[in-house]
Design an enzyme around this catalytic site. Sequence first.
Site, PDB file in Angstrom:
ATOM      1  N   SER A 124       0.830  -1.202   0.000  1.00 43.51           N
ATOM      2  CA  SER A 124       0.000   0.000   0.000  1.00 43.51           C
ATOM      3  C   SER A 124       0.863   1.249   0.000  1.00 43.51           C
ATOM      4  CB  SER A 124      -0.885   0.010   1.257  1.00 43.51           C
ATOM      5  OG  SER A 124      -1.486   1.280   1.429  1.00 43.51           O
ATOM      6  N   TYR A 148      -1.348  -0.112  10.561  1.00 38.46           N
ATOM      7  CA  TYR A 148      -1.691  -0.781   9.287  1.00 38.46           C
ATOM      8  C   TYR A 148      -0.536  -0.597   8.293  1.00 38.46           C
ATOM      9  CZ  TYR A 148      -3.253  -1.181   4.526  1.00 38.46           C
ATOM     10  OH  TYR A 148      -3.315  -1.494   3.202  1.00 38.46           O
ATOM     11  N   LYS A 152       2.289  -3.431   6.663  1.00 34.35           N
ATOM     12  CA  LYS A 152       2.623  -3.634   5.243  1.00 34.35           C
ATOM     13  C   LYS A 152       4.126  -3.455   5.022  1.00 34.35           C
ATOM     14  CE  LYS A 152      -1.424  -4.409   3.255  1.00 34.35           C
ATOM     15  NZ  LYS A 152      -1.725  -5.675   2.553  1.00 34.35           N
TER      16      LYS A 152
HETATM   17  C1  WQD Z   1      -9.596   9.953   0.654  1.00 33.85           C
HETATM   18  C2  WQD Z   1      -9.883  11.451   0.805  1.00 33.85           C
HETATM   19  C3  WQD Z   1     -10.158  12.150   3.080  1.00 33.85           C
HETATM   20  C4  WQD Z   1     -13.819   9.791   3.758  1.00 33.85           C
HETATM   21  C5  WQD Z   1      -6.980   5.018   2.788  1.00 33.85           C
HETATM   22  C6  WQD Z   1      -5.967   4.241   3.536  1.00 33.85           C
HETATM   23  C7  WQD Z   1      -5.003   3.581   2.596  1.00 33.85           C
HETATM   24  C8  WQD Z   1      -5.726   2.803   1.508  1.00 33.85           C
HETATM   25  C9  WQD Z   1      -6.799   3.639   0.851  1.00 33.85           C
HETATM   26  C10 WQD Z   1      -5.530   0.458   2.021  1.00 33.85           C
HETATM   27  C11 WQD Z   1      -9.138  12.098   1.948  1.00 33.85           C
HETATM   28  C12 WQD Z   1     -11.474  12.313   2.311  1.00 33.85           C
HETATM   29  C13 WQD Z   1     -12.685  10.366   3.198  1.00 33.85           C
HETATM   30  C14 WQD Z   1     -14.942  10.609   4.083  1.00 33.85           C
HETATM   31  C15 WQD Z   1     -13.728  12.533   3.272  1.00 33.85           C
HETATM   32  N1  WQD Z   1      -6.281   1.611   2.008  1.00 33.85           N
HETATM   33  N2  WQD Z   1     -12.650  11.712   2.957  1.00 33.85           N
HETATM   34  N3  WQD Z   1     -14.839  11.957   3.823  1.00 33.85           N
HETATM   35  O1  WQD Z   1      -7.157   8.020   3.542  1.00 33.85           O
HETATM   36  O2  WQD Z   1      -6.309   8.375   1.143  1.00 33.85           O
HETATM   37  O3  WQD Z   1      -6.355   6.067   2.101  1.00 33.85           O
HETATM   38  O4  WQD Z   1      -7.632   4.148   1.888  1.00 33.85           O
HETATM   39  O5  WQD Z   1      -4.414   0.328   1.580  1.00 33.85           O
HETATM   40  O6  WQD Z   1      -4.241   2.700   3.342  1.00 33.85           O
HETATM   41  O7  WQD Z   1      -5.235   5.158   4.310  1.00 33.85           O
HETATM   42  O8  WQD Z   1      -8.477   7.179   1.516  1.00 33.85           O
HETATM   43  O9  WQD Z   1     -10.855   7.256   0.945  1.00 33.85           O
HETATM   44  O10 WQD Z   1     -10.186   7.361   3.410  1.00 33.85           O
HETATM   45  O11 WQD Z   1      -9.785   9.336   1.930  1.00 33.85           O
HETATM   46  O12 WQD Z   1     -13.663  13.753   3.065  1.00 33.85           O
HETATM   47  O13 WQD Z   1     -15.995  10.141   4.592  1.00 33.85           O
HETATM   48  O14 WQD Z   1     -11.272  11.625   1.092  1.00 33.85           O
HETATM   49  O15 WQD Z   1      -9.941  13.252   3.952  1.00 33.85           O
HETATM   50  O16 WQD Z   1      -8.811  13.428   1.558  1.00 33.85           O
HETATM   51  P1  WQD Z   1      -7.037   7.530   2.129  1.00 33.85           P
HETATM   52  P2  WQD Z   1      -9.906   7.727   1.996  1.00 33.85           P
END
Ligand code: WQD
Length: 339
Positions: A124, A148, A152
Amino acid sequence: MNILLTGGAGYIGSHACVVLLEAGHDVIVVDDFSNSSPEALVRIEGIAGKPFAHYRVHLADRPALRAVFEAHPVDAVMHFAGFKAVGESVEKPLLYYWNNVTGTTVLLETMADFGVRNIVFSSSATVYGDTDRVPTDELCPAAPTNPYGRSKWMIELMLQDLFRSDPSWHMAILRYFNPVGAHESGLIGEDPNGIPNNLVPYIAQVAVGKREWLRVFGNDYPTRDGTGIRDYIHVMDLVEGHLAALDKLAAGPGFDVYNLGTGKGTSVLEMVAAFESASARKIPYRILPRRPGDVAVSTADPTRAQRELHWQARRDIHDMSRDTWRWQMQNPDGYGRNG
Ligand code: WQD
C-alpha cells in the site's frame, strides 16, 4: 498456471480472481471471511463461468494451510489477505500485526516448504506516510505513520530479507494508491463492514440513500479547491497490473517494487461531482474539520510499472464512479447479511 489467492473473496482479491480465471489460470482461494463474504465466490464463478477451489482458512492456521498446498499444485501466490482499516489499526495494533504479519510469515514458510517461490504481494502507498515527494516514486523512503501501514512495511522488509537469504525467489511488491470502482457486471464490488472509512464507498451509500450526507474532512488544504487530493485507481486497472506482475515473475528471480496508481490527482469535491454525474443523484455534504493523519495530496509516479510491467491504468474517474454506482445500486446492502 495454478495461482493461490489469499483473501480471494475480498474487494481486490475477488476482482483478481475474475481476471485470472478469464486469462485461463486455475485458481485456489483461501479466505477466512473475517472481512469478506462467501457470496463473492459465487458471484465470481457466475462472471468467469469457471469453477475454482476455495477454502475457509486463516493464514496463521498452519496445518489447514498446509493441507491446501498438499491438495493442489501451486505455481504462484497472490497475497491479498490482510486487515486494512487505518483507524482500527491504531485502536488494535496487535490484532493487525498478528493478522497481517504473522499470517504472512506462516504463508511464506509454507510456500518454501512446498517449493513455491513466486509471490505477488498486495502492499500500500500507506508505507510512504506523510511524504512531500509528490508524485511519489518507489525510491521515496518508507515512513508509515500507523500500525496498518507499518504492518505492510514489515512484510515488505520480511520479503526483502527472505530474498537476500534465498535469491531464487520471484517477488513483486505492488503498492496500491486508492483503489475504487467495481467489475462492469455490478456483481462484485467493495463491501465495507459498518460505516465506510473510505471516501468513494461512503459517497455511494449516500447516493443509494443509506447515509444522509457526506462528511468532507477539511476544505482548508493547500489544494485547488481546499479538499484532499488522491490518486484513485480503478480496481480493474489494479488487478490487470497484477497479471502484468505475474508475467514479470515468470521472467526469472527478483525482488521488485511497483506503485500502482494513475499519476492523476482528484479532490474530494471533484469526486463528489463525478459521482453526481454518474448516478444522477445529489450528494449532500458538510465541511468538517480535517481528519487526523490525512495528508493534503497523495499521487503516484507510476512510470516504473509502465516501463517494466508494460502496464498503465486506462480507466478514468467517470468509469470509477459509473461502475461503483452500478454495484451499489444492484447491491444496496453489499453481499447481504447472509452473504
Ligand atoms: C480519501 C480522501 C479524506 C472519507 C486510505 C488508507 C489507505 C488505503 C486507501 C488500504 C481524503 C477524504 C474520506 C470521508 C472525506 N487503504 N474523505 N470523507 O485516507 O487516502 O487512504 O484508503 O491500503 O491505506 O489510508 O483514503 O478514501 O479514506 O480518503 O472527506 O468520509 O477523502 O480526507 O482526503 P485515504 P480515503
